[in-house]
Design a protein around this motif. Structure first.
Motif: not given
Length: 337
Positions: A15-35
């Motif tokens: 479960s920790l691996t799944l949650a950590l992977g989820f946060v890492a993916v969202l972190f990376g996508l959010h860095v790329l997101q913007g106008p």
């Protein structure tokens, strides 16, 4: 995510691996997101060829990264605070926004901003918010202690909602009478992460660390409390002291989150609800799991708030309310059956 299917180390690790992977993916996508579309080669350059003249690097370092770090910290704090409240009080409906901690923290920040006895430095804001959270929640507990059904979930939630409404009314009155404070805090009060500075993150870091470390240290005692107060006393745990420490850490974490991005609701309710069996045996691994889940949930909400109506943005708090309110209603209905 699916609920943990047991309290074993293997289940926690997966479960920790799944949650950590989820946060890492969202972190990376959010860095790329913007106008502004930032080329991928900008990211290696941040590590090996940083240039003050690069506007793309400026966007990443000074606009997107502080926002994402603030969201991760606030989400982690709210997830951990919700788990502490639910475990210490044996109340699955415990949540900083519902029980008044967020309202108390907001009121403290607004009062000290509008009527500063002394100038409120950035570094003091998380501690002031935490004190406000603890005082208002203390009032909720004091009111809930009377009568036959002492500290029943319904009583605690009722007084939490009532005192939150009173605190929010005071905030509204202050802001109506003080336009400067309204202009300064209006986006923050909606739960908005845009414009967060690294100075605010640095100021909140000490209270975040103290809150999370304190929560981890109290977990073994909370595990004893999960067996019942009498058995916990037999195992050498001080019931009142354990609950007080847990509630203090919850106030610190809630105040830290509010000081960063304003009063965000329901993250502390939903994050533990994703893993319902964790309440049966509190542990440091369980705390880490809800902490990561809270960070992931708020990251997802913030990313959606920034992109759903692009180039315009919604307040992150609006989305967490839209998702969290139905979850709260469902949990209440399940509790009352």
């Amino acid at each position: 995510m699916t609920p943990v299917q047991g309290a074993g180390g293997g289940a926690h690790k997966a479960s920790l691996t799944l949650a950590l992977g989820f946060v890492a993916v969202l972190f990376g996508l959010h860095v790329l997101q913007g106008p502004r579309n930032v080329p991928l080669e900008t990211f290696p350059a941040l590590l090996f060829d940083r240039s003050p003249a690069s506007f793309d690097q400026f966007v990443i370092l000074h606009l997107r990264l502080p926002r994402i770090l603030a969201v991760v910290m606030a989400g982690a704090c709210l997830g951990a605070a919700g788990f502490l409240l639910q475990t210490a009080m044996r109340n699955r409906l415990g949540e900083p926004h519902i029980l008044g901690l967020n309202a108390g923290a907001s009121l403290a920040v607004v009062v000290l901003t509008a009527f500063p006895l002394i100038p409120l430095p950035v570094a003091a804001k998380p501690f002031a918010a935490s004190l406000g959270a603890f005082l208002l929640f203390g009032a909720v507990l004091a009111l809930s202690a009377g009568g036959r059904d002492r500290f029943s979930p319904v009583r605690v939630i009722f007084f939490g909602i009532a005192l939150s409404a009173m605190a929010n009314a005071l905030v509204s009155a202050i802001l109506i009478l003080d336009e400067d404070t309204l202009e300064q805090l209006r986006f923050w009060l909606l739960g908005d992460s845009a414009g967060v500075q690294m100075s605010a993150i640095a100021a909140a870091a000490p209270t975040v660390v103290i809150g999370l470390v304190g929560a981890a240290l109290v977990m073994p005692r909370l595990a004893a409390l999960s067996l019942g107060d009498n058995l916990a006393r037999g195992l050498g745990a001080s019931v009142k002291r354990t609950r007080l420490i847990a509630l203090l850490m919850a106030a610190l974490l809630s105040g830290s989150a509010v000081s960063l991005i304003g009063p965000i609701g329901f993250v502390g309710l939903v994050a533990p609800a994703l893993w319902p069996r964790l309440h049966n045996k509190p542990s440091v691994a369980a705390l880490l799991l809800v902490t990561l889940s809270g960070a992931g949930l708020l990251l997802a909400a913030d990313s959606l708030a920034a992109g759903i109506l692009a180039p315009r943005e919604l307040p992150t708090g609006a989305l967490t309310g839209l998702v969290g309110a139905p979850v709260f209603i469902w949990l209440v209905l399940r509790t009352l059956r």
